[in-house]
Write a protein that holds these residues in place. Structure first.
Motif, PDB file in Angstrom:
ATOM      1  N   ASP A   1      -5.790   9.374 -13.813  1.00  0.00           N
ATOM      2  CA  ASP A   1      -4.519   8.781 -14.703  1.00  0.00           C
ATOM      3  C   ASP A   1      -3.290   8.367 -13.864  1.00  0.00           C
ATOM      4  N   GLU A   2      -3.236   9.220 -12.782  1.00  0.00           N
ATOM      5  CA  GLU A   2      -1.917   8.922 -12.090  1.00  0.00           C
ATOM      6  C   GLU A   2      -2.187   7.982 -10.679  1.00  0.00           C
ATOM      7  N   SER A   3      -3.315   7.274 -10.574  1.00  0.00           N
ATOM      8  CA  SER A   3      -3.609   6.631  -9.321  1.00  0.00           C
ATOM      9  C   SER A   3      -3.765   5.060  -9.590  1.00  0.00           C
ATOM     10  N   GLN A   4      -3.386   4.341  -8.673  1.00  0.00           N
ATOM     11  CA  GLN A   4      -3.692   2.944  -8.957  1.00  0.00           C
ATOM     12  C   GLN A   4      -4.953   2.548  -8.028  1.00  0.00           C
ATOM     13  N   LEU A   5      -4.928   3.177  -7.013  1.00  0.00           N
ATOM     14  CA  LEU A   5      -6.126   2.951  -6.028  1.00  0.00           C
ATOM     15  C   LEU A   5      -6.808   4.327  -5.816  1.00  0.00           C
ATOM     16  N   ILE A   6      -7.877   4.194  -6.125  1.00  0.00           N
ATOM     17  CA  ILE A   6      -8.843   5.638  -5.935  1.00  0.00           C
ATOM     18  C   ILE A   6      -9.930   5.627  -4.890  1.00  0.00           C
ATOM     19  N   LEU A   7      -9.835   6.340  -3.891  1.00  0.00           N
ATOM     20  CA  LEU A   7     -10.760   6.515  -2.889  1.00  0.00           C
ATOM     21  C   LEU A   7     -11.880   7.413  -3.147  1.00  0.00           C
ATOM     22  N   LEU A   8     -13.189   7.285  -3.174  1.00  0.00           N
ATOM     23  CA  LEU A   8     -14.262   7.974  -3.576  1.00  0.00           C
ATOM     24  C   LEU A   8     -14.629   8.722  -2.317  1.00  0.00           C
TER      25      LEU A   8
ATOM     26  N   VAL B   1       0.870  -1.045  -0.045  1.00  0.00           N
ATOM     27  CA  VAL B   1       0.091   0.066  -0.053  1.00  0.00           C
ATOM     28  C   VAL B   1       0.810   1.393   0.062  1.00  0.00           C
ATOM     29  N   LEU B   2       1.875   1.048   0.719  1.00  0.00           N
ATOM     30  CA  LEU B   2       2.755   2.342   0.941  1.00  0.00           C
ATOM     31  C   LEU B   2       3.624   2.701  -0.417  1.00  0.00           C
ATOM     32  N   SER B   3       3.644   1.917  -1.475  1.00  0.00           N
ATOM     33  CA  SER B   3       4.296   2.030  -2.638  1.00  0.00           C
ATOM     34  C   SER B   3       3.380   2.155  -3.715  1.00  0.00           C
ATOM     35  N   THR B   4       1.993   2.304  -3.425  1.00  0.00           N
ATOM     36  CA  THR B   4       0.859   2.554  -4.264  1.00  0.00           C
ATOM     37  C   THR B   4       0.635   4.006  -4.757  1.00  0.00           C
ATOM     38  N   ARG B   5       0.236   4.247  -5.719  1.00  0.00           N
ATOM     39  CA  ARG B   5      -0.071   5.695  -5.916  1.00  0.00           C
ATOM     40  C   ARG B   5      -1.578   5.857  -5.817  1.00  0.00           C
ATOM     41  N   ILE B   6      -1.873   6.470  -4.733  1.00  0.00           N
ATOM     42  CA  ILE B   6      -3.546   6.908  -4.244  1.00  0.00           C
ATOM     43  C   ILE B   6      -3.769   8.030  -4.742  1.00  0.00           C
ATOM     44  N   GLY B   7      -5.204   7.881  -5.109  1.00  0.00           N
ATOM     45  CA  GLY B   7      -5.750   9.359  -5.457  1.00  0.00           C
ATOM     46  C   GLY B   7      -7.188   9.444  -4.686  1.00  0.00           C
TER      47      GLY B   7
END
Ligand SMILES: NC(=O)c1ccc[n+]([C@@H]2O[C@H](COP(=O)([O-])OP(=O)(O)OC[C@H]3O[C@@H](n4cnc5c(N)ncnc54)[C@H](OP(=O)(O)O)[C@@H]3O)[C@@H](O)[C@H]2O)c1
Length: 273
Positions: A71-78, A9-15
């Motif tokens: 575009d830049e996130s692998q995991l997106i929180l709504l 998780v800490l190396s994931t790009r998160i939006g």
């Protein structure tokens, strides 16, 4: 799930789409858990409230518009309000993107219908921002199996309560995440609360044995607040038009506590419509 999922998780790009009370609390929780700031982006509609909130949280530099977040996130929180979720429908998600919806009331299928092809979606209902800040939140999850999402929730210190199905999310919201807020509000109005009645109400809604959640609510709810601090607490934990607001309005109108919980559940169900 093992510790590697937590590390991933800490190396994931998160939006985070929506940078209000909840979105900012999640962002701060993730940074506190070790997510590099560079891996995080947050969007909003650029209202002055949203810009002010990001500034106050020291996250101004992490602002991006929805297009860039996607575009830049692998995991997106709504984390937009339920009444705003349709605004996300034009967004083209990359394949492999995982969406986590924290939006109250909205079933997984409703969110899925916004996107073509439908992405992996996990629905999470979580307790208020102060519990996220204190790493003592509870939550429930439903939807796609995703070790990444499980790692995210674990990193945020969210203790998951297992529910029989998605149908129990509405009742979980009022008897779980809303409970510390209701108890605090009742105390300020000198409204007597029966913990046994709460446990019975939860059971009648098909929730699992509820003693642990009631004990959690009593442990995490703030005490000894002055009027201003209580107002701030209730404000950050209450989304306008949302479930907690319906519940607190019912308490304010003097309804019995079980009717107040019913009003909260009914609001959650209406948000799905
Ligand atoms: N607060 C809680 O304790 C809590 C707990 C559990 C679940 N939730 C859920 O979390 C969600 C957010 O609640 P909240 O209290 O954080 O609400 P909030 O403070 O009103 O924040 C909503 C955010 O969404 C942004 N937004 C709205 N439409 C958008 C769009 N099309 N694109 C990008 N951003 C958009 C808003 O930006 P602008 O200001 O620029 O419009 C604002 O930053 C709700 O669905 C609620 O059910 C909240």
């Amino acid at each position: 799930m093992d510790m590697n999922d937590c590390k991933t998780v800490l190396s994931t790009r998160i939006g985070i789409v929506g940078s209000g009370h909840l979105g900012v609390a999640l962002a701060q929780g993730l940074i506190a858990a070790g997510l590099p700031r560079a891996n995080l982006l947050l969007s909003n509609r650029h209202s002055s409230a949203a810009r002010g909130r990001l500034k106050k949280a020291g996250l101004e530099d992490r602002y991006a518009d929805n297009r860039r977040v996607v575009d830049e996130s692998q995991l997106i929180l709504l984390t937009v309000r339920p009444q705003d979720y349709r605004a996300l429908s034009g967004l083209q998600l990359k394949s492999g993107t995982v969406l986590v919806s924290f939006i109250a009331g909205l079933p997984v299928e409703r969110i899925k219908s916004l996107f073509q092809p439908p992405p992996q979606i996990v629905r999470v209902m979580v307790s208020a921002p102060d519990t996220i800040a204190g790493a003592c939140a509870i939550g429930a999850r439903y939807g796609a199996d995703s070790a990444l999402v499980d790692g995210l929730l674990r990193r945020l210190g969210i203790e998951l309560i297992n529910l029989p199905s998605e149908a129990e999310f509405d009742a979980f919201t009022v008897y779980g995440p809303c409970l510390p807020i209701v108890l605090t509000y009742c105390e300020s109005l000198a409204v007597k609360v029966s913990q046994e009645a709460i446990a019975r109400g939860a059971t009648a809604c098909n929730l699992p044995p509820w003693g642990k959640v009631i004990a959690w609510a009593n442990a995490v709810r703030p005490r000894g607040l002055d009027d201003r601090a209580r107002r701030d607490y209730l404000h950050s934990a209450t989304t306008p038009g949302g479930v907690t607001e319906a519940l607190l309005d019912a308490v304010g109108e003097g309804l019995t506590l079980s009717d107040c919980f019913r009003a909260g559940i009914a609001r959650s169900q209406r948000l799905a419509g």
